[in-house]
Write a protein that holds these residues in place. Structure first.
Motif, PDB file in Angstrom:
ATOM      1  N   GLU A   1      -8.372   5.695   0.369  1.00  0.00           N
ATOM      2  CA  GLU A   1      -9.403   4.900  -0.298  1.00  0.00           C
ATOM      3  C   GLU A   1      -8.799   3.696  -1.008  1.00  0.00           C
TER       4      GLU A   1
ATOM      5  N   ASP B   1      -6.381  -4.849  10.257  1.00  0.00           N
ATOM      6  CA  ASP B   1      -7.710  -5.198   9.769  1.00  0.00           C
ATOM      7  C   ASP B   1      -7.730  -6.485   8.949  1.00  0.00           C
TER       8      ASP B   1
ATOM      9  N   PHE C   1      -4.162  -0.780   8.517  1.00  0.00           N
ATOM     10  CA  PHE C   1      -4.419  -1.690   7.399  1.00  0.00           C
ATOM     11  C   PHE C   1      -4.078  -3.125   7.764  1.00  0.00           C
TER      12      PHE C   1
ATOM     13  N   THR D   1       0.814  -1.216   0.000  1.00  0.00           N
ATOM     14  CA  THR D   1       0.000   0.000   0.000  1.00  0.00           C
ATOM     15  C   THR D   1       0.850   1.271   0.000  1.00  0.00           C
TER      16      THR D   1
ATOM     17  N   ARG E   1      -6.101   2.134  -0.145  1.00  0.00           N
ATOM     18  CA  ARG E   1      -5.710   1.176   0.887  1.00  0.00           C
ATOM     19  C   ARG E   1      -6.920   0.375   1.355  1.00  0.00           C
ATOM     20  N   ARG E   2      -8.046   1.060   1.536  1.00  0.00           N
ATOM     21  CA  ARG E   2      -9.257   0.356   1.959  1.00  0.00           C
ATOM     22  C   ARG E   2      -9.662  -0.691   0.930  1.00  0.00           C
TER      23      ARG E   2
ATOM     24  N   GLU F   1     -10.006  -5.015   0.860  1.00  0.00           N
ATOM     25  CA  GLU F   1     -11.167  -5.750   0.362  1.00  0.00           C
ATOM     26  C   GLU F   1     -10.770  -6.753  -0.716  1.00  0.00           C
TER      27      GLU F   1
END
Length: 244
Positions: free
Chosen positions: A178, A208, A205, A172, A180-181, A185
């Motif tokens: 955004e 999670d 990150f 990342t 990274r999010r 996913e």
């Protein structure tokens, strides 16, 4: 039996001891994070696992087989795939052809010479591009992608050969919040078929997406365990406060 075991890994460069007895164990279908301050040895340990560096002492076992001295190509054939921080996509080729080449690396020379693989591999190429939200740009040159999208393309290329273990070194880096999010996913579904070792500075990150974390400091393992364990570890808190 663990999928990956690195035991007593020491790596010395001249007068510098980059790793001093470091350990890493990764189970099947586990997401495992490597964290620690700058210069703690994270990338060096990753390179020793991948074969880019040979440990001065210690052993690396993959799938029950000692691969400590095995070259990177042999590790790739055994089911290990690596993506370093700097992207290595071919910018003038299309996204489709970048993924196709990653798949063709497993193909015999006669099949490549007679161009038998493109049609056979088409569905797999499109599936990887679909998974990483790049299918609408399949015919575009990789140079047209944003930095984050290039990272996704390279992860797709690393996953295309269906490895048992994916190694990601700071995937990342340089991404927006955004991106990274979305990267988190995109990675989650691969847990069904692949283990992951990831080096990352973004603690939010990595927390999670990972099941377990190994914390390095000055070339040695400071602590290892679940995310809640590491978050509450006084040793880890002390190191990060000291380096802040």
């Amino acid at each position: 039996m663990a999928l990956l075991e690195a035991r007593g890994i020491t790596k010395i460069f001249g007068k510098l001891t980059a790793l001093n007895g470091a350990e890493l164990t990764v189970a099947e279908n586990e997401f495992h994070g490597l964290i620690g301050p700058n210069g703690s040895g994270k990338s060096t340990l990753m390179k020793c696992v991948a074969g880019a560096e040979v440990p001065t002492t210690g052993t690396v076992t993959f799938g029950g087989r000692d691969i400590t001295q095995a070259p990177p190509a042999e590790r790739a054939r055994a089911g290990m795939s690596l993506k370093f921080q700097i992207t290595s996509v071919l910018p003038t080729l299309t996204l489709y052809d970048n993924v196709l080449l990653a798949l063709q690396a497993q193909t015999s020379l006669p099949s490549l010479l007679f161009s038998r693989t493109r049609g056979v591999l088409h569905d797999r190429v499109m599936a990887m591009l679909e998974q990483f939200r790049l299918v609408d740009q399949a015919a575009d040159p990789a140079s047209a992608l944003s930095h984050g999208q290039q990272q996704w393309l390279e992860i797709a290329m690393a996953l295309a050969p269906e490895p048992r273990l994916l190694l990601l070194d700071e995937p990342t880096g340089g991404m927006s919040l955004e991106e990274r999010r979305v990267t988190g996913e995109l990675l989650q579904p691969i847990k069904k078929r692949c283990s992951l070792v990831i080096v990352e500075h973004d603690l939010d990150f990595i927390r999670d997406i990972c099941d377990r974390l190994t914390v390095l400091d000055q070339g040695s393992v400071l602590d290892c365990g679940s995310v809640p364990h590491i978050q509450s570890s006084p040793k880890v808190q002390e190191v990060y406060l000291r380096r802040a």
